[in-house]
Motif scaffolding. Structure first.
Motif, PDB file in Angstrom:
ATOM      1  N   UNK A   1     -36.613  48.304 -14.017  1.00 13.14           N
ATOM      2  CA  UNK A   1     -35.294  48.275 -13.539  1.00 13.14           C
ATOM      3  C   UNK A   1     -35.288  47.557 -12.044  1.00 13.14           C
ATOM      4  N   UNK A   2     -36.382  47.856 -11.457  1.00 11.30           N
ATOM      5  CA  UNK A   2     -36.205  47.122 -10.044  1.00 11.30           C
ATOM      6  C   UNK A   2     -36.474  45.748  -9.991  1.00 11.30           C
ATOM      7  N   UNK A   3     -37.027  45.157 -11.075  1.00 11.41           N
ATOM      8  CA  UNK A   3     -37.460  43.747 -11.099  1.00 11.41           C
ATOM      9  C   UNK A   3     -36.637  43.118 -12.117  1.00 11.41           C
ATOM     10  N   UNK A   4     -35.721  43.718 -12.826  1.00 10.69           N
ATOM     11  CA  UNK A   4     -35.021  43.191 -13.921  1.00 10.69           C
ATOM     12  C   UNK A   4     -33.364  43.232 -13.543  1.00 10.69           C
ATOM     13  N   UNK A   5     -32.720  44.386 -14.075  1.00 11.08           N
ATOM     14  CA  UNK A   5     -31.493  44.646 -13.888  1.00 11.08           C
ATOM     15  C   UNK A   5     -30.996  44.634 -12.461  1.00 11.08           C
ATOM     16  N   UNK A   6     -31.662  45.187 -11.660  1.00 13.65           N
ATOM     17  CA  UNK A   6     -31.177  45.430 -10.168  1.00 13.65           C
ATOM     18  C   UNK A   6     -31.052  44.325  -9.639  1.00 13.65           C
ATOM     19  N   UNK A   7     -32.176  43.216  -9.482  1.00 13.94           N
ATOM     20  CA  UNK A   7     -31.766  42.132  -8.632  1.00 13.94           C
ATOM     21  C   UNK A   7     -30.921  41.169  -9.386  1.00 13.94           C
ATOM     22  N   UNK A   8     -30.782  40.945 -10.572  1.00 18.48           N
ATOM     23  CA  UNK A   8     -29.387  40.287 -11.327  1.00 18.48           C
ATOM     24  C   UNK A   8     -28.237  40.982 -10.791  1.00 18.48           C
TER      25      UNK A   8
ATOM     26  N   UNK B   1     -26.884  48.614   0.754  1.00 20.22           N
ATOM     27  CA  UNK B   1     -26.810  49.463   1.999  1.00 20.22           C
ATOM     28  C   UNK B   1     -26.018  48.573   3.109  1.00 20.22           C
ATOM     29  N   UNK B   2     -25.387  49.175   3.941  1.00 19.76           N
ATOM     30  CA  UNK B   2     -24.896  48.319   5.080  1.00 19.76           C
ATOM     31  C   UNK B   2     -25.944  48.483   6.004  1.00 19.76           C
ATOM     32  N   UNK B   3     -25.882  46.919   7.095  1.00 25.15           N
ATOM     33  CA  UNK B   3     -26.992  47.104   8.055  1.00 25.15           C
ATOM     34  C   UNK B   3     -27.312  48.295   8.749  1.00 25.15           C
TER      35      UNK B   3
ATOM     36  N   UNK C   1     -33.469  45.994   1.945  1.00 23.18           N
ATOM     37  CA  UNK C   1     -33.448  44.796   2.674  1.00 23.18           C
ATOM     38  C   UNK C   1     -33.152  43.555   2.172  1.00 23.18           C
ATOM     39  N   UNK C   2     -33.647  43.167   1.028  1.00 22.68           N
ATOM     40  CA  UNK C   2     -33.514  42.085   0.273  1.00 22.68           C
ATOM     41  C   UNK C   2     -32.050  41.989  -0.240  1.00 22.68           C
ATOM     42  N   UNK C   3     -31.287  43.196  -0.552  1.00 22.46           N
ATOM     43  CA  UNK C   3     -30.074  43.157  -1.107  1.00 22.46           C
ATOM     44  C   UNK C   3     -29.090  42.600   0.107  1.00 22.46           C
ATOM     45  N   UNK C   4     -29.546  43.142   1.599  1.00 24.68           N
ATOM     46  CA  UNK C   4     -28.715  42.415   2.449  1.00 24.68           C
ATOM     47  C   UNK C   4     -28.965  41.148   2.738  1.00 24.68           C
ATOM     48  N   UNK C   5     -30.095  40.737   2.817  1.00 24.61           N
ATOM     49  CA  UNK C   5     -30.507  39.400   3.296  1.00 24.61           C
ATOM     50  C   UNK C   5     -30.271  38.366   2.298  1.00 24.61           C
TER      51      UNK C   5
END
Ligand code: GSH
Length: 267
Positions: free
Chosen positions: A119-126, A136-138, A158-162
């Motif tokens: 899940x963390x390397x397939x569906x989530x990043x996509x 998350x908000x900053x 942090x990646x989803x924010x950046x």
């Protein structure tokens, strides 16, 4: 630990099945699906992860990792969606949703564990790359860093924010294709992943459904598409997931379509 008796008197006192979950979480969906398939009576504690409900102290006492879902069953806390599936299958064996044959059970466990671990390397990043949404908000990250002991989870949020890099997105795309190809192999000439409809299908259905709804190219996998349509037509899918789980407004759909076109395809 995925299964432990809570030391908190109010949690210990909870009788029956209590599920702490989020509507659009694939990990929560698979547990709701199993609860419905087994016809179990359960109490819903719906949390809104976009409002960071899962970082509230009340929930952290149940699951210190802050991840959803968690099940409290007669005061026993079970976390990790695959462990919740195994727990329910063991405690409520009827209707049976796992094969009798030990070799098939091993294959089933591989599928179930892969659904959770990939899940963390397939569906989530996509999912976060195509929707451009943030987990998350900053201002939440500060607190999240303090309470989260898993550095991979902190890095992911942090990646989803950046924003994910092109290489990370391409990697997720390739991993999704590799899994769909593996599923295609298993489903060619077979209606379900292992024997009859069961835990392996329940674990994977929400992941593939979300990929499909977000426009991941699944055209090269006809057996997977047929499996998805059949799984989706089960009455339990509607009660556990909803008829249109992703009702995306036009302003959100347009950038998704643009990003999809720019993303690498199979190969
Ligand atoms: N390995 C875990 C993953 C659970 C997970 O990633 N849950 C997501 C929703 S699908 C979540 O809690 N996200 C909110 C957050 O991390 O703050 C499981 O299978 O239960």
């Amino acid at each position: 630990m995925p299964t432990r008796r809570s030391t908190e008197p109010d949690i210990q006192a909870l009788r029956g099945l209590h599920l702490y979950h989020a509507k659009l979480s694939n990990s929560s969906m698979r547990v709701r699906l199993l609860l419905e398939e087994k016809g179990l009576v359960w109490t819903s504690h719906l949390l809104d992860a976009t409002r960071q409900d899962n970082l509230d102290d009340g929930y952290l006492r149940i699951n210190p990792t802050s991840l959803l879902p968690s099940l409290v069953h007669d005061g026993v806390v079970v976390t990790e969606s695959n462990d919740i599936l195994y727990h329910l299958e063991e405690r409520f064996p009827e209707p049976r949703l796992s094969p009798v044959e030990e070799s098939e059970r091993a294959v089933m466990r591989e599928w179930v564990d892969l659904a959770a671990s990939s899940h963390p390397t397939t569906l989530k990043p996509w999912q976060y790359a195509v929707t451009g949404t943030r987990t998350k908000r900053p201002q939440d990250m500060e607190r999240y860093r303090q309470l989260q002991s898993d550095p991979d989870l902190v890095a992911f949020h942090q990646r989803s924010l950046d924003g994910f890099t092109e290489a990370e997105i391409a990697d997720a795309v390739q991993r999704n294709h590799a899994i769909l190809a593996r599923m295609e192999g298993a489903l060619t000439g077979a209606p379900w992943l292992v024997g009859g409809y069961g835990l392996a299908d329940i674990a994977w259905f929400p992941n593939v459904l979300l990929l499909d709804l977000l426009g991941f190219p699944t055209g090269d996998y006809p057996a997977v598409r047929r499996w998805l349509a059949t799984a989706r037509s089960r009455p339990t899918a509607r009660s556990a997931i909803g008829r249109s789980p992703l009702r995306l407004p036009g302003w959100l759909l347009r950038p998704i379509v643009r990003v999809r076109k720019a993303l690498p395809s199979r190969g």
